[in-house]
Design an enzyme around this catalytic site. Structure first.
Site, PDB file in Angstrom:
ATOM      1  N   GLY A  35      -8.328  10.071  10.446  1.00 55.37           N
ATOM      2  CA  GLY A  35      -7.138  10.446   9.127  1.00 55.37           C
ATOM      3  C   GLY A  35      -7.634  10.089   8.096  1.00 55.37           C
ATOM      4  O   GLY A  35      -7.497   9.608   7.069  1.00 55.37           O
ATOM      5  N   ASP A  36      -8.793   9.009   8.511  1.00 53.41           N
ATOM      6  CA  ASP A  36      -8.875   7.626   7.418  1.00 53.41           C
ATOM      7  C   ASP A  36     -10.482   8.276   6.630  1.00 53.41           C
ATOM      8  O   ASP A  36     -11.387   8.115   7.569  1.00 53.41           O
ATOM      9  CB  ASP A  36      -9.197   6.512   8.550  1.00 53.41           C
ATOM     10  CG  ASP A  36      -8.068   5.375   7.982  1.00 53.41           C
ATOM     11  OD1 ASP A  36      -6.803   5.649   7.537  1.00 53.41           O
ATOM     12  OD2 ASP A  36      -8.000   4.485   8.951  1.00 53.41           O
ATOM     13  N   PHE A  41     -10.969  -1.696  11.781  1.00 54.21           N
ATOM     14  CA  PHE A  41     -10.832   0.424  12.098  1.00 54.21           C
ATOM     15  C   PHE A  41     -11.775   1.244  11.678  1.00 54.21           C
ATOM     16  O   PHE A  41     -12.361   1.148  10.950  1.00 54.21           O
ATOM     17  CB  PHE A  41      -9.566   0.858  12.123  1.00 54.21           C
ATOM     18  CG  PHE A  41      -8.595  -0.241  12.708  1.00 54.21           C
ATOM     19  CD1 PHE A  41      -7.808   0.378  14.221  1.00 54.21           C
ATOM     20  CD2 PHE A  41      -7.131  -0.791  12.479  1.00 54.21           C
ATOM     21  CE1 PHE A  41      -6.666  -0.321  14.625  1.00 54.21           C
ATOM     22  CE2 PHE A  41      -6.136  -1.352  12.350  1.00 54.21           C
ATOM     23  CZ  PHE A  41      -5.973  -1.381  13.268  1.00 54.21           C
ATOM     24  N   LEU A 101      18.128  -1.938  -1.435  1.00 54.01           N
ATOM     25  CA  LEU A 101      17.377  -3.032  -0.656  1.00 54.01           C
ATOM     26  C   LEU A 101      17.615  -2.461   1.031  1.00 54.01           C
ATOM     27  O   LEU A 101      17.711  -3.640   1.927  1.00 54.01           O
ATOM     28  CB  LEU A 101      19.048  -4.084  -0.461  1.00 54.01           C
ATOM     29  CG  LEU A 101      18.858  -5.044  -2.117  1.00 54.01           C
ATOM     30  CD1 LEU A 101      19.950  -5.939  -2.282  1.00 54.01           C
ATOM     31  CD2 LEU A 101      17.849  -5.177  -2.904  1.00 54.01           C
ATOM     32  N   ALA A 154      12.112   4.869  -2.330  1.00 58.29           N
ATOM     33  CA  ALA A 154      10.842   6.032  -1.728  1.00 58.29           C
ATOM     34  C   ALA A 154      11.360   5.348  -0.697  1.00 58.29           C
ATOM     35  O   ALA A 154      11.045   4.159  -0.240  1.00 58.29           O
ATOM     36  CB  ALA A 154      10.286   6.722  -2.168  1.00 58.29           C
ATOM     37  N   GLY A 162      14.143  -3.000  -0.350  1.00 56.43           N
ATOM     38  CA  GLY A 162      13.679  -4.248  -1.143  1.00 56.43           C
ATOM     39  C   GLY A 162      14.291  -5.353  -1.368  1.00 56.43           C
ATOM     40  O   GLY A 162      15.325  -5.846   0.062  1.00 56.43           O
ATOM     41  N   ASN A 215      -4.990   2.254  -3.854  1.00 52.97           N
ATOM     42  CA  ASN A 215      -4.587   1.372  -3.302  1.00 52.97           C
ATOM     43  C   ASN A 215      -3.467  -0.203  -4.311  1.00 52.97           C
ATOM     44  O   ASN A 215      -4.909  -0.988  -4.773  1.00 52.97           O
ATOM     45  CB  ASN A 215      -5.342   0.156  -2.893  1.00 52.97           C
ATOM     46  CG  ASN A 215      -5.562   1.417  -1.191  1.00 52.97           C
ATOM     47  OD1 ASN A 215      -6.050   2.286  -1.923  1.00 52.97           O
ATOM     48  ND2 ASN A 215      -5.648   0.713  -0.343  1.00 52.97           N
ATOM     49  N   TYR A 270       4.052  11.769   3.668  1.00 54.65           N
ATOM     50  CA  TYR A 270       4.671  10.729   3.083  1.00 54.65           C
ATOM     51  C   TYR A 270       4.089  11.750   2.124  1.00 54.65           C
ATOM     52  O   TYR A 270       4.990  11.748   0.716  1.00 54.65           O
ATOM     53  CB  TYR A 270       3.936   9.626   3.244  1.00 54.65           C
ATOM     54  CG  TYR A 270       3.670   8.420   1.762  1.00 54.65           C
ATOM     55  CD1 TYR A 270       5.236   8.125   1.825  1.00 54.65           C
ATOM     56  CD2 TYR A 270       2.843   8.334   1.346  1.00 54.65           C
ATOM     57  CE1 TYR A 270       4.977   7.893   0.594  1.00 54.65           C
ATOM     58  CE2 TYR A 270       2.705   7.488   0.430  1.00 54.65           C
ATOM     59  CZ  TYR A 270       3.797   7.533  -0.373  1.00 54.65           C
ATOM     60  OH  TYR A 270       3.804   6.550  -1.270  1.00 54.65           O
TER      61      TYR A 270
END
Length: 332
Positions: free
Chosen positions: A285-286, A209, A34, A76, A37, A171, A142
């Site tokens: 980085g996108d 962005f 939690l 995670a 969560g 996504n 990540y």
């Protein structure tokens, strides 16, 4: 009766997967710290244990008392930006703790696991759509924390017979169709909930962005999969492991992308609200386009996305956000 342990079952994707499992008649037990969560997202009748996956005594108690025979592992940390500033936290919380957890499972005789991985393992891909064979060169901790888990599973399989599937999500989006549960993160970083929070007046505008990407309308294109289709992928993966599927990695997406502008335009249509937009500079980085190659999972599991057209995704998410403007606080 044997049961399926869902770690992180009070989180966004985990809670939807718990719901779908129960609709299919499965016995489910949830383990969640939690930290991110929401207890309200888990039905009261589902056995729930609050604690950490690295707590060996707790894991033993859950496995033995609930007759756990397989695990779907969501637990995670998942904020890319946070992982850049706290890489040690991600390597500890995601990689180290998962290895401890799986070692304990194996000692207890549980050797089947479906793992929540990510498309972030690919970094900046060379090929679109992205096949599973693409180089895995993550550009953030990540993604690396998840890739290291995938690699560890290969060795645990050789040494101890671990049976595993790693699902590399693109996504995840949308919500339960009845609006009972949905997406709530702190902070919220995902485009669709941010757009809908703007529609609710909780934000002044949605920021776009970058408008100079090599795409038809100049904004980034991403592959969105409805959370219910994603839940189904985990259940099919578990079934495939029961039928002696060879362990491995699978993309979970639709093979089709939508641009940021398309998302905003569909949200305007669904909500009937003229959502304010502010254009901003690109984020480093996108990539221009991130779309999954999905032949492998369709062939292996028979997965066909049912709810992942953009209008269904946004309509279901809007039902959740409109009915629960304060998220799970609206329910509790």
């Amino acid at each position: 009766m044997s049961s399926i342990l869902v770690t992180g079952g009070a989180g966004y994707i985990g809670s939807h997967t718990v719901r779908v499992l129960r609709e299919k008649g499965a016995q489910v037990v949830v383990l969640d710290s939690l930290v991110t969560g929401h207890r309200e997202a888990v039905p009261a009748e589902v056995p729930f244990y609050q604690g950490d996956i690295s707590d060996a005594d707790l894991v033993r108690t859950v496995v033995e008392s609930q007759g756990v025979e397989a695990v779907i592992h969501f637990a995670a940390r998942s904020l890319v930006g946070e992982s850049m500033t706290k890489p040690d936290l991600y390597f500890y919380e995601n990689t180290a703790k998962t290895n401890l957890f799986v070692a304990n499972l194996l000692q207890l005789g549980v050797n089947k696991i479906v793992f929540s991985s990510t498309a972030a393992v690919y970094g900046l891909p060379e090929t679109i759509p992205i096949p599973e064979e693409s180089p895995t060169t993550p550009i953030n901790p990540y993604g690396l924390s998840k890739r290291m888990i995938e690699e560890s599973f290969r060795w645990l399989e050789k040494a101890y017979g671990l049976k595993w599937v790693a699902l590399r999500y693109f996504n995840a989006a949308g919500a339960a169709l009845d609006g009972a549960i949905g997406e709530e993160h702190f902070p919220e970083t995902h485009l669709i909930p941010l757009v809908l929070k703007t529609a609710l007046g909780q934000r002044e505008a949605i920021q776009v962005f970058g408008t100079d990407y090599n795409t038809p309308d100049g904004t980034c294109i991403r592959d969105y999969i409805h959370v219910l289709d994603l839940a189904e992928a985990h259940i099919l993966a578990l079934k495939a492991l029961d039928q002696e599927l060879k362990s491995g990695v699978f993309n979970v997406g639709t093979g089709h992308g939508y641009s940021v502008r398309e998302v905003i335009n569909i949200a305007k249509k669904v909500t009937g609200i003229d959502i304010p937009v502010v254009e901003a500079a690109r984020r480093s980085g996108d990539p221009d386009v991130l779309v999954a190659k999905v032949d492998k999972i369709e062939k292996a599991f028979g997965l066909k996305a049912k709810y992942s057209d953009l209008e269904t995704i946004i309509s279901s998410a809007w039902t959740w956000h409109k009915n629960n403007p304060e998220g799970y606080k609206s329910i509790s």
